[in-house]
Write an enzyme that holds these catalytic residues in place. Structure first.
Site, mmCIF file in Angstrom:
data_model
loop_
_atom_site.group_PDB
_atom_site.id
_atom_site.type_symbol
_atom_site.label_atom_id
_atom_site.label_comp_id
_atom_site.label_asym_id
_atom_site.label_seq_id
_atom_site.Cartn_x
_atom_site.Cartn_y
_atom_site.Cartn_z
ATOM 1 N N ARG A 185 0.834 -1.205 0.000
ATOM 2 C CA ARG A 185 0.000 0.000 0.000
ATOM 3 C C ARG A 185 0.872 1.261 0.000
ATOM 4 N NH1 ARG A 185 -4.637 0.154 4.447
ATOM 5 N NH2 ARG A 185 -2.871 0.709 5.766
ATOM 6 N N GLU A 222 -16.677 6.168 3.751
ATOM 7 C CA GLU A 222 -16.008 5.619 4.930
ATOM 8 C C GLU A 222 -15.892 6.684 6.012
ATOM 9 O OE1 GLU A 222 -11.789 4.756 4.795
ATOM 10 O OE2 GLU A 222 -11.489 6.106 3.108
ATOM 11 N N LYS A 268 -2.952 6.537 1.160
ATOM 12 C CA LYS A 268 -2.713 6.863 2.571
ATOM 13 C C LYS A 268 -1.666 7.972 2.641
ATOM 14 C CE LYS A 268 -2.988 4.346 6.904
ATOM 15 N NZ LYS A 268 -4.434 4.488 7.124
HETATM 16 C C1 LIG Z 1 -5.524 3.652 7.421
HETATM 17 C C2 LIG Z 1 -6.934 3.954 7.050
HETATM 18 C C3 LIG Z 1 -7.955 2.997 7.186
HETATM 19 C C4 LIG Z 1 -7.740 1.650 7.842
HETATM 20 O O1 LIG Z 1 -6.855 0.814 7.160
HETATM 21 P P1 LIG Z 1 -6.227 -0.453 7.918
HETATM 22 O O2 LIG Z 1 -5.277 -1.008 6.939
HETATM 23 O O3 LIG Z 1 -7.330 -1.363 8.252
HETATM 24 O O4 LIG Z 1 -5.575 0.085 9.148
HETATM 25 C C5 LIG Z 1 -9.223 3.334 6.751
HETATM 26 N N1 LIG Z 1 -9.506 4.547 6.222
HETATM 27 C C6 LIG Z 1 -8.558 5.501 6.090
HETATM 28 C C7 LIG Z 1 -8.925 6.818 5.506
HETATM 29 C C8 LIG Z 1 -7.240 5.226 6.504
HETATM 30 O O5 LIG Z 1 -6.306 6.177 6.375
#
Ligand SMILES: *Cc1c(COP(=O)(O)O)cnc(C)c1O
Length: 336
Positions: free
Chosen positions: A77, A216, A180
């Site tokens: 990622r 989300e 991210k």
């Molecule tokens: C990091 C993140 C998540 C959760 O991802 P995981 O890999 O499960 O920790 C969900 N939404 C956003 C916007 C994020 O930055």
């Protein structure tokens, strides 16, 4: 250390691990007892927000072994985020080595199994060469820092009230939502804090193109349970959560059907359970979604405890992470 008082906050540990990408190659991984870094004031990360990060945890298992949960997924990622920003990211092998080394050099900060807490790992990359022009940074610093964080089943599974975003969006259509990167957090930070001050634990975002479908939360994915089906949004602007991907698999293993599809806001009424999922808390059940714009409050499930499917999924996933349950999918990487 008083492990029972840990929150999601930073405690300085022994070392951070770093490596610098310069002249077309990554330098060796180095550890530093100083958790400050020295970079140009004109670094691309400071001027233009060229930064991407990851978040994963190390767990002390019931067998005393240290486990990382699916670190290769975090490595991939980060590479995807780096590609988007046009900068270098460490290869998967280097990423995992750096995480393992950060954990081992800070072994005494890894909360003991009995505490239920864990060691949060924060790998990130930043553009560091000085620039004012709009170019993709060619010098990149990779850093891995760790900090002990708390997480308690009682708190993690306590249902929360969330605010539906009506006056701003987290991500634009075809924008940066699925990467991210720090900028996404900068854009939503103050809104989240204001919502907290008003008594909402988090903000739930809708797809910004139409504001019809669930996207989300600010830092976790959305899932719902309806008629024995685990449902999560299919959207290009949602961050691909590793926790969500794992829960989807576990739901399938438990005999539930699984769906990745559009979830209209109106459909929330029909859900048996809804919740947020991510590395930090695994699952947080949501009991109330408040839409101030339309004076509507959507209530799902009970206010005092999580639904039974959310609870079962939570127990299964944390069971695997802490070595209590058989790791059928080989997700954990044991550090020696
Ligand atoms: C990091 C993140 C998540 C959760 O991802 P995981 O890999 O499960 O920790 C969900 N939404 C956003 C916007 C994020 O930055």
């Amino acid at each position: 250390m008083d492990w029972s008082k840990l929150a999601f906050s930073y405690t300085k540990t022994n070392t951070i691990i770093t490596s610098l990408y310069k002249n077309g190659e990554w330098g060796p991984l180095e550890s530093s007892t100083d958790d400050t870094i020295r970079i140009s004031a004109l670094a691309g990360s400071l001027q233009y927000g060229i930064e991407a990060f990851e978040g994963l945890k190390a767990y002390e298992g019931c067998d005393g072994k240290i486990r990382l949960f699916r670190p290769e997924e975090n490595a991939k990622r980060l590479q995807r985020s780096a590609d988007f920003l046009g900068i270098q990211a460490p290869c998967t092998d280097m990423f995992i080595k750096a995480c393992e080394r950060a954990v081992l050099e800070n072994r005494e900060f890894l909360p003991p199994y009995s505490s239920g807490a864990s060691l949060y790992i924060r790998p990130f990359i930043i553009g560091v060469n000085p620039q004012v022009g709009l170019i993709c940074p060619h010098e990149v610093l990779f850093v891995v820092a760790v900090t002990p964080v708390g997480a308690y089943a009682a708190e993690a599974l306590k249902p929360i009230k969330v605010l539906l975003a009506r006056d701003h969006d987290r991500a634009a259509p075809m924008g940066t939502g699925s990467y991210k990167i720090g900028g996404n957090y900068a854009a939503a930070m103050l809104a989240g804090i204001k919502a907290k001050q008003q008594g909402y634990a988090m903000i739930l975002y809708l797809e910004s193109a139409n504001r019809k479908y669930i996207d989300e939360f600010s830092s976790s994915n959305f899932f719902g349970i309806k008629d024995n089906s685990y449902i999560t949004p299919d959207s290009d602007t949602v961050l691909p959560s590793i926790t969500n991907k794992s829960l989807l698999q576990l739901a399938q293993d438990m005999g539930l059907t699984t769906e990745r599809r559009k979830i209209a806001l109106e459909e929330l009424h029909e859900m048996d359970e809804i919740g947020a999922c991510g590395t930090a808390v695994v699952i947080t059940p949501v009991h109330e979604v408040v839409d101030n714009h339309n004076n509507i409050t959507i209530k799902v499930g009970e206010s005092e405890r999580a639904g039974h499917i959310s609870t079962a999924l939570y127990n299964k996933l944390t069971g695997i992470q802490f070595g209590r349950k058989h790791d059928t999918h080989n997700w954990c990487r044991i550090i020696t």
